[in-house]
Design an enzyme around this catalytic site. Sequence first.
Site, short mmCIF file in Angstrom:
data_model
loop_
_atom_site.label_atom_id
_atom_site.label_comp_id
_atom_site.label_asym_id
_atom_site.label_seq_id
_atom_site.Cartn_x
_atom_site.Cartn_y
_atom_site.Cartn_z
N PRO A 1 36.13 36.06 33.33
CA PRO A 1 36.85 36.42 32.11
C PRO A 1 38.15 35.64 31.91
CG PRO A 1 36.96 38.19 33.72
CD PRO A 1 35.96 37.21 34.23
N ASN A 2 38.36 35.31 30.66
CA ASN A 2 39.58 34.65 30.17
C ASN A 2 39.68 33.18 30.55
OD1 ASN A 2 40.70 37.02 28.90
ND2 ASN A 2 41.02 37.82 30.96
N ARG B 1 45.94 29.52 27.44
CA ARG B 1 46.35 30.74 28.10
C ARG B 1 47.42 30.47 29.16
NH1 ARG B 1 42.74 33.26 32.95
NH2 ARG B 1 43.97 35.16 33.19
N TYR C 1 48.51 28.36 34.36
CA TYR C 1 47.17 27.79 34.51
C TYR C 1 47.05 26.33 34.05
CZ TYR C 1 46.03 32.68 35.29
OH TYR C 1 46.00 33.95 35.80
N ASN D 1 34.89 31.25 40.06
CA ASN D 1 36.23 31.76 39.77
C ASN D 1 36.00 33.05 38.99
OD1 ASN D 1 38.76 32.44 38.92
ND2 ASN D 1 39.34 30.38 38.28
N ALA E 1 40.01 37.92 36.88
CA ALA E 1 40.56 39.19 37.38
C ALA E 1 39.53 40.04 38.12
CB ALA E 1 41.15 39.98 36.21
N HIS F 1 39.73 40.77 41.96
CA HIS F 1 40.59 41.74 42.62
C HIS F 1 39.97 43.14 42.74
CE1 HIS F 1 43.18 38.39 41.96
NE2 HIS F 1 43.19 38.56 40.66
N ASP G 1 28.92 42.43 45.82
CA ASP G 1 27.59 42.82 46.29
C ASP G 1 26.52 41.85 45.79
OD1 ASP G 1 28.63 44.97 47.64
OD2 ASP G 1 27.91 46.51 46.25
N GLU H 1 34.92 30.52 46.65
CA GLU H 1 35.80 31.18 45.68
C GLU H 1 36.93 30.22 45.30
OE1 GLU H 1 37.65 34.59 47.46
OE2 GLU H 1 38.97 34.93 45.76
N HIS I 1 40.43 29.57 42.70
CA HIS I 1 41.43 30.03 41.72
C HIS I 1 42.37 28.89 41.41
CE1 HIS I 1 40.12 34.09 42.32
NE2 HIS I 1 40.13 33.85 43.62
N SER J 1 45.47 29.30 40.20
CA SER J 1 46.81 29.68 40.67
C SER J 1 46.72 30.16 42.12
CB SER J 1 47.37 30.80 39.78
OG SER J 1 46.58 31.97 39.90
N ARG K 1 51.43 35.71 43.86
CA ARG K 1 51.66 36.33 42.54
C ARG K 1 51.79 37.86 42.71
NH1 ARG K 1 47.59 34.08 38.26
NH2 ARG K 1 49.10 35.14 36.91
C1 DQA Z 1 42.62 33.33 38.42
C2 DQA Z 1 43.61 34.33 39.03
C3 DQA Z 1 43.30 35.73 38.58
O1 DQA Z 1 44.23 36.64 39.14
C4 DQA Z 1 43.38 35.84 37.07
O2 DQA Z 1 43.02 37.13 36.65
C5 DQA Z 1 42.57 34.80 36.39
C6 DQA Z 1 42.57 33.44 36.92
C7 DQA Z 1 43.00 31.87 38.76
O3 DQA Z 1 42.15 31.01 38.57
O4 DQA Z 1 44.12 31.59 39.17
O5 DQA Z 1 41.96 35.06 35.36
O6 DQA Z 1 41.34 33.58 38.96
#
Ligand code: DQA
Length: 155
Positions: A10-11, A18, A23, A75, A78, A81, A88, A99, A101, A103, A108
């Site tokens: 998401p996002n 964003r 980012y 990735n 959110a 978390h 699963d 995995e 990310h 950031s 953070r």
């Molecule tokens: C993220 C870090 C996450 O905490 C955040 O919700 C994201 C992006 C990152 O790529 O740094 O959407 O996964």
Amino acid sequence: MEKVYLINGPNLNMLGKREPEIYGKTTLGQIVRVLKMLSRKRDVRIKHFQSNHEGKIIDKIHSIANKGFKGLIINPGAFTHYSYAIRDAIKASGLKTVEIHLSNIDKREDFRKISVIKEVCIAQIMGLGPTGYIKALEALLDAKDEESAGSKSEL
Ligand code: DQA
């Protein structure tokens, strides 16, 4: 030719617009294009999927299990978390998973310091911006065959 799946949660479709101070300004399209270009040099084909929906991500992970993929780069945004369901699904798929990310989630807010998926991944890469995706691909391609979901190595 090896095949690798890339999932962005998401996002991440909003990258470029964003919170650029966190980012960066690179769009997801640009990240995927560069990764695909570099992967071709290693004779690897990248398939990409982005969704803002947990269930769609889970369905995608199920659908790519046992389909000859070398592994998964994810990735989860959110969902990282708190989504035990994505965790699963990764475990159930048996896919070698990295995995990633953009950031540094360890530096953070407290809620971001927790990754519920890291234990089912072979590596966790963070804080490198778009370059992290390249590192993730390298980590996956360099992983030994016996490494799979649940056997994590520190990078
Ligand atoms: C993220 C870090 C996450 O905490 C955040 O919700 C994201 C992006 C990152 O790529 O740094 O959407 O996964």
